[in-house]
Enzyme design. Structure first.
Site, mmCIF file in Angstrom:
data_model
loop_
_atom_site.group_PDB
_atom_site.id
_atom_site.type_symbol
_atom_site.label_atom_id
_atom_site.label_comp_id
_atom_site.label_asym_id
_atom_site.label_seq_id
_atom_site.Cartn_x
_atom_site.Cartn_y
_atom_site.Cartn_z
ATOM 1 N N SER A 162 0.846 -1.194 0.000
ATOM 2 C CA SER A 162 0.000 0.000 0.000
ATOM 3 C C SER A 162 0.879 1.241 0.000
ATOM 4 C CB SER A 162 -0.888 0.005 1.245
ATOM 5 O OG SER A 162 -1.571 1.232 1.334
ATOM 6 N N LYS A 187 2.505 -2.586 6.004
ATOM 7 C CA LYS A 187 2.676 -2.555 4.543
ATOM 8 C C LYS A 187 4.099 -2.108 4.160
ATOM 9 C CE LYS A 187 -1.373 -4.089 3.294
ATOM 10 N NZ LYS A 187 -1.539 -5.360 2.575
HETATM 11 P P1 NAP Z 1 -11.308 -6.778 1.790
HETATM 12 O O1 NAP Z 1 -12.437 -6.619 0.832
HETATM 13 O O2 NAP Z 1 -11.522 -6.533 3.240
HETATM 14 O O3 NAP Z 1 -10.690 -8.243 1.560
HETATM 15 C C1 NAP Z 1 -9.682 -8.730 2.389
HETATM 16 C C2 NAP Z 1 -9.576 -10.220 2.147
HETATM 17 O O4 NAP Z 1 -8.535 -10.726 3.013
HETATM 18 C C3 NAP Z 1 -10.855 -10.975 2.490
HETATM 19 O O5 NAP Z 1 -11.049 -12.035 1.573
HETATM 20 C C4 NAP Z 1 -10.545 -11.528 3.870
HETATM 21 O O6 NAP Z 1 -11.266 -12.712 4.188
HETATM 22 C C5 NAP Z 1 -9.073 -11.849 3.678
HETATM 23 N N1 NAP Z 1 -8.396 -12.132 4.941
HETATM 24 C C6 NAP Z 1 -8.276 -11.364 6.056
HETATM 25 N N2 NAP Z 1 -7.615 -12.028 7.019
HETATM 26 C C7 NAP Z 1 -7.302 -13.244 6.494
HETATM 27 C C8 NAP Z 1 -6.629 -14.394 6.979
HETATM 28 N N3 NAP Z 1 -6.137 -14.449 8.226
HETATM 29 N N4 NAP Z 1 -6.462 -15.449 6.155
HETATM 30 C C9 NAP Z 1 -6.965 -15.426 4.901
HETATM 31 N N5 NAP Z 1 -7.644 -14.398 4.392
HETATM 32 C C10 NAP Z 1 -7.806 -13.320 5.188
HETATM 33 O O7 NAP Z 1 -10.079 -5.818 1.410
HETATM 34 P P2 NAP Z 1 -9.443 -5.336 0.012
HETATM 35 O O8 NAP Z 1 -9.569 -3.865 -0.018
HETATM 36 O O9 NAP Z 1 -9.957 -6.156 -1.120
HETATM 37 O O10 NAP Z 1 -7.907 -5.649 0.299
HETATM 38 C C11 NAP Z 1 -7.157 -6.628 -0.399
HETATM 39 C C12 NAP Z 1 -5.692 -6.262 -0.268
HETATM 40 O O11 NAP Z 1 -5.433 -5.009 -0.932
HETATM 41 C C13 NAP Z 1 -5.214 -6.060 1.187
HETATM 42 O O12 NAP Z 1 -3.938 -6.613 1.356
HETATM 43 C C14 NAP Z 1 -5.178 -4.553 1.320
HETATM 44 O O13 NAP Z 1 -4.286 -4.125 2.312
HETATM 45 C C15 NAP Z 1 -4.723 -4.146 -0.077
HETATM 46 N N6 NAP Z 1 -5.012 -2.759 -0.403
HETATM 47 C C16 NAP Z 1 -6.301 -2.310 -0.439
HETATM 48 C C17 NAP Z 1 -6.556 -0.977 -0.751
HETATM 49 C C18 NAP Z 1 -7.944 -0.419 -0.794
HETATM 50 O O14 NAP Z 1 -8.093 0.793 -1.030
HETATM 51 N N7 NAP Z 1 -8.990 -1.226 -0.594
HETATM 52 C C19 NAP Z 1 -5.485 -0.099 -1.049
HETATM 53 C C20 NAP Z 1 -4.182 -0.593 -0.994
HETATM 54 C C21 NAP Z 1 -3.960 -1.920 -0.691
HETATM 55 P P3 NAP Z 1 -12.629 -12.693 5.099
HETATM 56 O O15 NAP Z 1 -13.762 -12.383 4.168
HETATM 57 O O16 NAP Z 1 -12.653 -14.067 5.665
HETATM 58 O O17 NAP Z 1 -12.439 -11.620 6.145
#
Ligand code: NAP
Length: 228
Positions: free
Chosen positions: A129, A156
């Site tokens: 990130s 991150k």
């Molecule tokens: P999200 O919709 O909250 O999805 C997160 C995913 O991670 C879900 O499938 C969740 O599963 C899973 N997860 C959490 N803890 C876990 C564990 N212990 N073992 C296996 N799976 C686990 O978030 P997102 O925004 O799509 O984020 C995806 C990635 O992108 C993350 O690494 C985040 O930091 C990165 N990111 C996001 C953004 C943004 O703006 N959204 C920006 C920069 C980077 P459950 O459904 O079981 O909770």
């Protein structure tokens, strides 16, 4: 056709990445910690499901053993699972953020390395990130300057450093850290910001489908290289 594993692929950016890799004709393993949510997502996408909790060594080993038995290799690993670690500023909250976001990447990557080494074009994408960029969080011109997510940012930053270290220690495998773009998912719901996961997944897919001579050890956002 590449064999791909995406962690945390039952929703959000991970789900959309799995969807787009399927649309490109790849064989996709949806990694999810919850069996019901993961199986449902995999069925929707015509993908395969492996139970995978990135905080649980046994679950990670079993998931990679399943892929090894069925495919004998792994071409694309997307370390996507992550948590915000927002709320209380205390040890348990910090441990949970680092266990999931940082140690989770180590667990899955270490279990995946023997399979990645059997690929003709192995590629790892780590969802980092810009909130973990020292340059961005100290730059008043950038939105990250005002983000109150210390554990997320610190974890991150560690993911980005791990990416560089893996790129150096595994020169036959491409490792890149990606900022996918601010995205409206459950992770960011408290802030009410971001574009669709479809758009951000395109950035992840671009970096997951590099040619064999593509870059490694870089930190990227959609518009290009991101400063550390
Ligand atoms: P999200 O919709 O909250 O999805 C997160 C995913 O991670 C879900 O499938 C969740 O599963 C899973 N997860 C959490 N803890 C876990 C564990 N212990 N073992 C296996 N799976 C686990 O978030 P997102 O925004 O799509 O984020 C995806 C990635 O992108 C993350 O690494 C985040 O930091 C990165 N990111 C996001 C953004 C943004 O703006 N959204 C920006 C920069 C980077 P459950 O459904 O079981 O909770």
């Amino acid at each position: 056709m590449a064999v791909a594993l995406i962690t945390g692929a039952n929703k959000g950016i991970g789900f959309e990445t799995a969807k787009q890799l399927r649309e490109l004709g790849h064989l996709v393993y949806v990694g999810a910690r919850d069996v019901e949510r993961g199986e449902k997502a995999a069925a929707t996408l015509g993908a395969r499901f492996v139970q995978l909790d990135v905080t649980d060594d046994a679950s990670v080993s079993k998931a990679l053993a399943t892929i090894d038995a069925a495919e004998g290799r792994l071409d694309i690993l997307v370390n996507n699972a992550g948590v915000l670690g927002y709320g209380a500023v205390d040890g348990p909250t910090a441990l949970h953020a680092f266990d999931t976001n940082v140690v989770g990447v180590v667990r899955v990557t270490e279990a995946g390395l023997p399979l990645l080494r059997k690929s003709a074009n192995p590629t790892v994408v780590n969802l980092s990130s810009s909130a973990g960029s020292f340059w961005a969080v100290t730059n008043p011109e950038r939105p990250e300057f005002n983000l109150p997510v210390a554990f997320y940012s610190a974890s991150k930053a560690a993911v980005t450093m791990l990416t560089v270290q893996y790129a150096k220690s595994e020169p036959g495998i491409k490792f890149n850290a990606i900022e996918p773009g601010t995205t409206a998912t459950d992770l960011t719901a408290a802030f009410g910001v971001g574009r669709t996961p479809e758009e951000s997944a395109k950035v992840v897919v671009r970096w997951a489908t590099l040619d064999a001579d593509g870059p490694t050890g870089t930190f990227q956002e959609e518009s290009g290289e991101l400063s550390w």
